[in-house]
Design a protein around this motif. Structure first.
Motif, PDB file in Angstrom:
ATOM      1  N   PRO A 264     128.878   2.317 -65.864  1.00 10.40           N
ATOM      2  CA  PRO A 264     129.025   0.899 -65.473  1.00 10.40           C
ATOM      3  C   PRO A 264     128.016  -0.013 -66.174  1.00 10.40           C
ATOM      4  CG  PRO A 264     129.037   2.343 -63.539  1.00 10.40           C
ATOM      5  CD  PRO A 264     128.679   3.203 -64.707  1.00 10.40           C
ATOM      6  N   SER A 265     126.785   0.442 -66.347  1.00  5.98           N
ATOM      7  CA  SER A 265     125.819  -0.453 -67.001  1.00  5.98           C
ATOM      8  C   SER A 265     126.113  -0.556 -68.502  1.00  5.98           C
ATOM      9  CB  SER A 265     124.378  -0.026 -66.715  1.00  5.98           C
ATOM     10  OG  SER A 265     124.119   1.223 -67.273  1.00  5.98           O
ATOM     11  N   ILE A 266     126.637   0.511 -69.110  1.00  2.00           N
ATOM     12  CA  ILE A 266     127.014   0.436 -70.529  1.00  2.00           C
ATOM     13  C   ILE A 266     128.193  -0.523 -70.686  1.00  2.00           C
ATOM     14  CG2 ILE A 266     127.930   1.796 -72.469  1.00  2.00           C
ATOM     15  CD1 ILE A 266     126.248   4.178 -71.370  1.00  2.00           C
ATOM     16  N   GLN A 267     129.124  -0.473 -69.724  1.00  2.00           N
ATOM     17  CA  GLN A 267     130.262  -1.398 -69.738  1.00  2.00           C
ATOM     18  C   GLN A 267     129.773  -2.847 -69.612  1.00  2.00           C
ATOM     19  OE1 GLN A 267     133.836  -0.508 -69.903  1.00  2.00           O
ATOM     20  NE2 GLN A 267     133.785  -2.691 -70.436  1.00  2.00           N
ATOM     21  N   LYS A 268     128.809  -3.045 -68.726  1.00  2.00           N
ATOM     22  CA  LYS A 268     128.303  -4.404 -68.484  1.00  2.00           C
ATOM     23  C   LYS A 268     127.627  -4.953 -69.748  1.00  2.00           C
ATOM     24  CE  LYS A 268     125.492  -6.928 -65.086  1.00  2.00           C
ATOM     25  NZ  LYS A 268     124.135  -7.028 -65.651  1.00  2.00           N
ATOM     26  N   ILE A 269     126.793  -4.137 -70.384  1.00  2.00           N
ATOM     27  CA  ILE A 269     126.111  -4.597 -71.609  1.00  2.00           C
ATOM     28  C   ILE A 269     127.156  -4.926 -72.679  1.00  2.00           C
ATOM     29  CG2 ILE A 269     124.491  -3.957 -73.449  1.00  2.00           C
ATOM     30  CD1 ILE A 269     123.184  -2.000 -71.468  1.00  2.00           C
ATOM     31  N   THR A 270     128.154  -4.052 -72.807  1.00  2.00           N
ATOM     32  CA  THR A 270     129.202  -4.276 -73.806  1.00  2.00           C
ATOM     33  C   THR A 270     129.920  -5.593 -73.534  1.00  2.00           C
ATOM     34  OG1 THR A 270     129.478  -1.890 -73.986  1.00  2.00           O
ATOM     35  CG2 THR A 270     131.271  -3.242 -74.854  1.00  2.00           C
ATOM     36  N   ASP A 271     130.297  -5.815 -72.275  1.00  2.00           N
ATOM     37  CA  ASP A 271     130.999  -7.056 -71.929  1.00  2.00           C
ATOM     38  C   ASP A 271     130.140  -8.275 -72.235  1.00  2.00           C
ATOM     39  OD1 ASP A 271     133.535  -6.165 -71.117  1.00  2.00           O
ATOM     40  OD2 ASP A 271     132.750  -5.501 -69.193  1.00  2.00           O
TER      41      ASP A 271
ATOM     42  N   VAL B 149     130.098   8.335 -74.225  1.00  2.00           N
ATOM     43  CA  VAL B 149     130.368   7.271 -73.250  1.00  2.00           C
ATOM     44  C   VAL B 149     130.224   5.904 -73.931  1.00  2.00           C
ATOM     45  CG1 VAL B 149     129.578   6.177 -71.119  1.00  2.00           C
ATOM     46  CG2 VAL B 149     129.840   8.664 -71.227  1.00  2.00           C
ATOM     47  N   GLU B 150     129.205   5.739 -74.766  1.00  2.00           N
ATOM     48  CA  GLU B 150     129.027   4.449 -75.453  1.00  2.00           C
ATOM     49  C   GLU B 150     130.257   4.132 -76.308  1.00  2.00           C
ATOM     50  OE1 GLU B 150     124.147   4.295 -75.891  1.00  2.00           O
ATOM     51  OE2 GLU B 150     125.284   5.299 -77.451  1.00  2.00           O
ATOM     52  N   LEU B 151     130.725   5.127 -77.042  1.00  2.00           N
ATOM     53  CA  LEU B 151     131.869   4.892 -77.932  1.00  2.00           C
ATOM     54  C   LEU B 151     133.151   4.685 -77.130  1.00  2.00           C
ATOM     55  CD1 LEU B 151     131.004   7.463 -80.757  1.00  2.00           C
ATOM     56  CD2 LEU B 151     130.782   4.977 -80.839  1.00  2.00           C
ATOM     57  N   GLN B 152     133.313   5.443 -76.049  1.00  2.00           N
ATOM     58  CA  GLN B 152     134.514   5.250 -75.218  1.00  2.00           C
ATOM     59  C   GLN B 152     134.538   3.831 -74.655  1.00  2.00           C
ATOM     60  OE1 GLN B 152     134.168   8.447 -72.376  1.00  2.00           O
ATOM     61  NE2 GLN B 152     134.630  10.028 -73.909  1.00  2.00           N
ATOM     62  N   VAL B 153     133.381   3.353 -74.211  1.00  5.16           N
ATOM     63  CA  VAL B 153     133.335   2.003 -73.643  1.00  5.16           C
ATOM     64  C   VAL B 153     133.643   0.970 -74.730  1.00  5.16           C
ATOM     65  CG1 VAL B 153     131.789   0.253 -72.663  1.00  5.16           C
ATOM     66  CG2 VAL B 153     131.809   2.576 -71.714  1.00  5.16           C
ATOM     67  N   VAL B 154     133.024   1.096 -75.890  1.00  3.99           N
ATOM     68  CA  VAL B 154     133.233   0.073 -76.930  1.00  3.99           C
ATOM     69  C   VAL B 154     134.667   0.116 -77.458  1.00  3.99           C
ATOM     70  CG1 VAL B 154     132.596  -0.691 -79.247  1.00  3.99           C
ATOM     71  CG2 VAL B 154     130.836  -0.060 -77.618  1.00  3.99           C
ATOM     72  N   TYR B 155     135.146   1.295 -77.845  1.00  5.40           N
ATOM     73  CA  TYR B 155     136.507   1.366 -78.397  1.00  5.40           C
ATOM     74  C   TYR B 155     137.545   0.979 -77.334  1.00  5.40           C
ATOM     75  CZ  TYR B 155     134.504   4.266 -82.245  1.00  5.40           C
ATOM     76  OH  TYR B 155     133.783   4.760 -83.288  1.00  5.40           O
ATOM     77  N   GLY B 156     137.219   1.218 -76.074  1.00  5.79           N
ATOM     78  CA  GLY B 156     138.152   0.893 -75.007  1.00  5.79           C
ATOM     79  C   GLY B 156     138.087  -0.572 -74.580  1.00  5.79           C
ATOM     80  N   THR B 157     137.113  -1.318 -75.088  1.00  4.97           N
ATOM     81  CA  THR B 157     136.928  -2.700 -74.635  1.00  4.97           C
ATOM     82  C   THR B 157     137.119  -3.719 -75.763  1.00  4.97           C
ATOM     83  OG1 THR B 157     135.266  -1.879 -73.066  1.00  4.97           O
ATOM     84  CG2 THR B 157     135.337  -4.267 -73.440  1.00  4.97           C
ATOM     85  N   LEU B 158     136.485  -3.469 -76.898  1.00  3.36           N
ATOM     86  CA  LEU B 158     136.409  -4.484 -77.960  1.00  3.36           C
ATOM     87  C   LEU B 158     137.778  -4.977 -78.425  1.00  3.36           C
ATOM     88  CD1 LEU B 158     134.733  -6.104 -80.053  1.00  3.36           C
ATOM     89  CD2 LEU B 158     134.770  -4.065 -81.518  1.00  3.36           C
ATOM     90  N   TYR B 159     138.683  -4.058 -78.714  1.00  9.19           N
ATOM     91  CA  TYR B 159     139.968  -4.467 -79.318  1.00  9.19           C
ATOM     92  C   TYR B 159     140.908  -5.056 -78.283  1.00  9.19           C
ATOM     93  CZ  TYR B 159     137.580  -1.029 -82.134  1.00  9.19           C
ATOM     94  OH  TYR B 159     136.603  -0.321 -82.767  1.00  9.19           O
ATOM     95  N   ARG B 160     140.665  -4.727 -77.020  1.00  9.01           N
ATOM     96  CA  ARG B 160     141.461  -5.343 -75.950  1.00  9.01           C
ATOM     97  C   ARG B 160     140.974  -6.760 -75.678  1.00  9.01           C
ATOM     98  NH1 ARG B 160     144.281  -1.955 -72.403  1.00  9.01           N
ATOM     99  NH2 ARG B 160     143.507  -2.967 -70.531  1.00  9.01           N
TER     100      ARG B 160
END
Ligand code: HEM
Ligand code: SF4
Lengths: 66, 414
Positions: free
Chosen positions: B128-135, B369-380
């Motif tokens: 969740p915190s990696i997701q938050k930083i990414t967002d 986890v870092e890559l899953q979060v970024v690849y799963g978020t950035l292009y969407r």
């Protein structure tokens, strides 16, 4: 199928836990492998074989039984 | 035809090829053609290094995997024969030893001091915190003009923020440690620059461990400081581990984020799958395939033989240097059909992008986890994301020990 783990060999890569979380876990204190189920059901056999294949430290042994 | 091919196979009296080999221009994702040719024709071959030494280059998956798991093969970079990427590495081997350059049982004893925070459950708790930083970083991109350098806007800050929090390193020092790290992993850094950077980082971590000894916090450096207090580690050893974790923890993931994005933008059908899915399993598979396809630790893994070892038709003698070349191993058609195709739907889990054997990447659960979060978020979140220049014009890190791009100008529809 019977599963054995050789804890001193484990390097805490976490790969087995990722592939077969119902069969493998890690110790809190140092991430070493913990065997949850030494006789996993048939539906888990492929994942367990894959874990043994992927384990970088050859710490997982699968004994196939009739 | 096959016979003529066999005759042109490199022989021992032919000149030994220089290493590392250049990639083909226009093929930024494929291993160098000369390495591929060795893989196909002479899978255990001598190569010539910058200092004239001639280690073995092992280019096939099965041979590489066996050697990386072989206790007769040493990671000790202080041994004569160890294939160093440059003079700085050679000189630094004695000055700053960390567990990546040790063998068991010493390696295992020290690695185990830092394995707990990288266990799957501990890393999942960080998601969740990696997701938050990414967002937040993507919010920052979208708040500005509709263009950015993806490396400085997202790829570098995300893993740097995460590893800083884990270790207990103040993120405001990021310019300092990012600059020193990039000097340490550049093939062409002078020995002076490389050692200067290594000493500066070690002194910096040493000082932080001093701070943690006085005022422990809930972070990895404080745990290491406790072990210094109890006499398990010297302060310099602890600082040295901190340097390894700090560098390995940010540079690698950063390059996977940026180069992975280039590869996906160049394969729009594959990118579309990621953009349209909300299935974490699809994203997790894509991460493994991108790790395989890009193999960003692209100069292989250096080792030394401790005994004579037969590999295929070759005999590696005790004392010989070895480079296990994972880039071509990860393109083995028997394991990965049509290996030169990026196919995020394939099962690529057996790749060696994180190495193999007892040194296999300690940080892999975190990187995943870092890559899953970024690849799963950035292009969407930015569905019209595209390159602002041609992929051929990007500044690729041909000179880096970790491959990637120095900058990634991107744009999107406002
Ligand atoms: C996608 C990102 C990453 C890639 C491709 C990668 C790749 C690798 C490779 C190939 C090795 C093997 C070294 C050898 O065999 O000599 C390694 C080891 C290591 N990695 Fe990573 N890594 C990544 C991310 C990380 C992260 C996030 C950390 C976090 C701290 C990390 C920490 C380490 C450490 C400490 C080692 C040494 C392990 C040992 O010698 O026992 N890596 N990595
Ligand atoms: S895959 Fe092997 S090394 Fe990794 S955690 Fe499981 S048993 Fe340990």
């Amino acid at each position: 199928m019977r599963v054995e783990v050789d804890v001193p060999k484990c390097v805490a890569s976490g790969q087995c836990v990722m592939i077969a979380p119902d069969v493998f876990d890690q110790r809190d204190e140092d991430g070493m492998v913990v065997l949850l189920d030494e006789k996993p059901g048939a539906e888990l056999h492929d994942d367990v074989r894959e874990s043994a294949m992927i384990c970088p430290a050859a710490a997982i042994r699968v004994v196939e039984e009739a | 035809m096959t016979e003529t091919l066999a005759e042109t196979t490199p022989h021992s009296d032919e000149p030994i090829p220089a290493y590392p080999m250049p990639r083909a221009s226009g093929c930024p994702f494929d291993p160098p053609p000369a390495a591929q040719a060795l893989h196909d024709e002479l899978p255990v071959a001598k190569v010539r290094m910058w200092d004239g030494s001639t280690p073995w280059l092992v280019t096939r998956y099965g041979d590489g995997r066996a050697l990386l798991a072989d206790p007769r093969v040493s990671s000790q970079s202080t041994l004569p024969g160890f294939p160093h990427p440059n003079a700085g590495f050679r000189e630094n081997a004695e000055r700053r030893r960390s567990f990546i350059a040790m063998d068991d049982p010493e390696h295992a004893r020290i690695r185990r001091m830092v394995t707990a925070p990288f266990a799957i459950k501990r890393v999942e708790a960080l998601r969740p915190s990696i997701q938050k930083i990414t967002d937040e970083l993507i919010d920052g991109m979208l708040a500005g003009p509709n263009s950015a350098d993806l490396v400085s806007a997202l790829a570098l800050p995300l893993p740097s923020l995460v590893i800083c929090t884990l270790l207990g390193v103040p993120y405001e020092d990021h310019e300092f440690f990012q600059e020193k790290s990039s000097l340490m992993i550049n093939r062409y850094s002078s020995a002076e620059d490389m050692i200067g950077a290594s000493d500066a980082l070690t002194d910096y971590l040493d000082e932080l461990i001093g701070v943690k000894l006085a005022e422990p916090a809930d972070d990895m450096l404080s745990e290491l400081a406790t072990r210094v207090g109890s006499g398990e580690l010297t302060r310099r050893e602890a600082a040295s581990m901190g340097v390894l974790l700090l560098i390995a923890g940010h540079e690698t993931t950063a390059n996977m984020i940026a180069l992975g994005t280039v590869a996906l933008l160049e394969n729009p059908d594959q990118l579309a799958v990621l953009r349209e899915t909300d299935d974490p399993k699809v994203v997790a598979k894509a991460v493994e395939e991108l790790l395989r396809y890009l193999t960003i630790v692209h100069n292989g893994r250096g080792r030394v033989a401790l005994e004579d070892i037969e590999v295929g038709d070759a005999t590696i003698r005790a004392g010989d240097g070895i480079i296990i070349y994972t880039g071509t191993g990860n393109r083995d058609p028997e394991l990965f059909p049509e290996p030169d195709r990026l196919d995020i739907g394939r099962d690529a889990r057996r790749h060696m992008a994180f190495g193999f054997g007892v040194h296999q990447c300690l940080g892999q659960p975190l990187a995943r986890v870092e890559l899953q979060v970024v690849y799963g978020t950035l292009y969407r979140r930015i569905p019209t994301l595209r390159l602002a220049t041609g992929a051929g014009q990007l500044p690729y890190k041909h000179d880096g020990l970790v491959y990637g791009v120095y900058e990634l100008p991107v744009t999107w529809d406002a």
